[in-house]
Design a protein around this motif. Structure first.
Motif: not given
Length: 583
Positions: A367-370, A432-435, A482-490, A550-560
């Motif tokens: 949430i913070v890095i996104a 991560r690749w998109s960013m 960033s934004a779309i993933n942030l909303i999708a994983y909420c 973002y690239l340094v602190f990104y954590k691979n999430p599971g499914t939504p």
């Protein structure tokens, strides 16, 4: 999420659990749900108590009563605490596909218009300032009066969308924005009236964004489809940044007043269509006698947050005009920090279900890095558009329609990349690749703009044209990552506040970078080395820092679905409520 969190009124699991424990749970659930309303009004308390007593005496009546409750509320929206599986069968999710897609188009039009109200007006500021008699230091308020109120009201609007029927919030905001736009087009001789109407328009516009995200998340609960639809909604805002210039340029062939009138027509027309197509599903809120709905609006938090945003953006607006050592900059700038600290402190001390920005949101993965990365895209569009639009008109003497045509590649690219996400979902699902790719594209675009010399002669096609394409593509991709993933994983119950939060960050980032650009320009009008280069070098550093973090602190999430459940468990472990407004 608690094992007892279910869709309100849905049948309780009929498994072989201990009957005494089952009865105990039902009594507790009955207390929480005692104030649920049916289609004919509030249930009589005495009757409700009698029914619960009868349920304890006669366990066979339990499932029958639950089924009846489900039938009473089948037209209602999902209640607080509903699982992801239940979201798949909500009334909004079960609408016809064509109907849902057209409603998404209406939400996209609203998002487009909100951004148009800022970007489009940038082309007309010179003429507007003459008509309403603004001096040079006040011109910026033609844009800022809208964007400042828009940003300040976003989180509160997100709260309204989560506590009250989201469709009512959306339709009311969209319709009022249309009426205010129409009135604004006729108030062009009084600067105070014009600026006040612009500010009120910003408040109305803010009501449409979080509610649109809330409704979209509930209409498209399947994760992959949802991410694609959210991308289209986000793309509408990105396109509005550029096509707002085009729309304003076309309208100015007649008069800039027609820009506001066209927006008014679009707002009213699509509001009427939305009223007919979007069924009333109620809100996700369950009444709680211990915490009335009005207390959950967090009025104190809203006022503190508005104060922090207003003073901060006001300072950044006045700094380049009056000087960074002036009282008009120092006083609001210094005041904004204790207000911001006080806001987050207040939000951490009150129950999450009563907070406009609940502390529970910080339990969401990345949430913070996104949130920080959301500040990459809009600064690119804002700084390049405002600088080139001003430069083309003042130095090259181009007409507004000529300026709009020159900026058009940014809008077309945004449209193409947004559409590409439907065929290549990895743009969203591999953030991560998109960013990384998006960040590189923006940096290359900024370098091209540095050496464009303002786009004189062939330099437009050699530098500006490819910069607009590459930069806009990069901006769209980073926004999706960033934004779309942030909303999708909420969790879905957080959709309103998550959508609002991304827009707040985008507005703050835009205000910061525009203020820095204005300070670099100084009195260098006519010299691209002074006006443009320093600003674009700053944008390169700004983009690089936000991409790297973002690239340094990104954590691979599971499914939504997994992340929704994980966020709820982390919230519960912290002693908070499940979700934003759960009872």
């Amino acid at each position: 999420m608690s094992e007892h969190s279910t869709l309100a009124g849905s049948p309780l699991p009929n498994n072989n659990i201990n009957m005494n424990e089952k009865n105990k749970n039902i009594i507790n659930d009955g207390v929480d749900n005692a104030t649920l309303t049916d289609q004919n009004g509030i249930m009589n308390n005495d009757k409700d108590i009698s029914m619960r007593s009868e349920q304890v005496k006669n366990p066979n009546a339990i499932d029958q009563e639950a089924q009846q409750s489900l039938e009473r509320h089948k037209s209602k929206q999902l209640r607080e605490g509903a699982s992801d599986a239940e979201h798949l069968h909500s009334p909004l999710a079960e609408l016809g596909q064509a109907r849902k897609n057209f409603l998404l188009f209406i939400f996209s039009v609203a998002t487009f218009i909100d951004i148009c109200n800022v970007s489009g007006v940038a082309v007309a500021v010179a003429q507007i300032s003459i008509d309403i008699k603004l001096n040079q230091s006040q011109i910026v308020w033609i844009i800022t009066s809208y964007s400042l109120c828009f940003a300040a009201f976003l989180l509160f609007a997100g709260r309204l969308a989560d506590l009250f029927p989201a469709q009512v919030v959306f339709e009311a905001g969209f319709f009022v924005l249309g009426i205010l736009s129409l009135v604004t087009s006729f108030v062009t001789s009084n600067k105070y009236g014009f600026l006040i109407l612009r500010g009120l328009g910003g408040i109305a516009g803010a009501m449409t964004i979080p509610s649109a995200y809330h409704l979209t998340v509930h209409m498209f609960p399947e994760p992959k489809e949802q991410q694609g639809k959210l991308a289209l909604l986000g793309m509408a805002g990105a396109i509005g940044n550029v096509l707002g210039l085009v729309l304003a340029g076309i309208c100015m062939l007649a008069n800039y007043r027609w820009f506001f009138r066209v927006l008014a027509i679009l707002c009213v027309l699509f509001t009427v269509l939305c009223i007919f197509l979007l069924p009333f599903t109620g809100s996700t809120y369950i009444p709680d006698p211990s915490t009335p709905r009005w207390k959950r609006l967090d009025i104190i938090g809203v006022l503190i947050m508005m104060g922090a945003l207003i003073t901060f953006i006001l300072a950044l607006t006045q700094g380049p005009i009056d000087g960074w050592g002036s009282a008009s900059f120092i006083a609001p700038f210094v005041l904004s920090f204790p207000l911001a600290i006080g806001f987050f402190f207040w939000e951490s001390k009150i129950p999450p279900k009563s907070a406009v920005l609940p502390s529970s949101v910080w339990q969401i993965t990345n949430i913070v890095i996104a949130s920080l990365a959301v500040g990459i895209a809009f600064p690119f569009w804002a700084t390049s558009q405002l600088l080139y639009a001003t430069w083309f008109q003042q130095v090259f003497r181009w007409t507004p329609i000529h300026v709009a045509a020159a900026m058009l590649p940014q809008g077309i690219t945004g449209l193409l990349i947004g559409g590409l996400t439907q065929a290549v979902p990895q743009i969203i699902t591999k953030p991560r690749w998109s960013m990384a790719i998006g960040g590189v594209l923006i940096i290359v675009a900024e370098l091209l703009q540095v050496f464009s010399d303002g786009g004189a002669g062939k330099d437009y096609w050699k530098y500006c044209f490819p910069a607009f394409i590459l930069g806009s593509a990069g901006a769209v991709v980073t926004y999706f990552a960033s934004a779309i993933n942030l909303i999708a994983y909420c969790p879905p119950e957080m959709a309103g506040v998550a959508g609002a939060w991304t827009q707040v960050i985008a507005q703050i980032a835009g205000a910061i970078t525009l203020a820095v650009q204005a300070s670099f320009e100084g009195s260098g009008n006519g010299d691209w080395k002074l006006v443009g280069r320093r600003s674009f070098y700053f944008q390169i550093a700004w983009t690089a820092i936000l991409v790297i973090q973002y690239l340094v602190f990104y954590k691979n999430p599971g499914t939504p679905e997994e992340e929704h459940d994980a966020a709820r468990r982390r919230i519960a472990a912290k002693g908070g409520d499940a979700g934003v407004i759960s009872a």
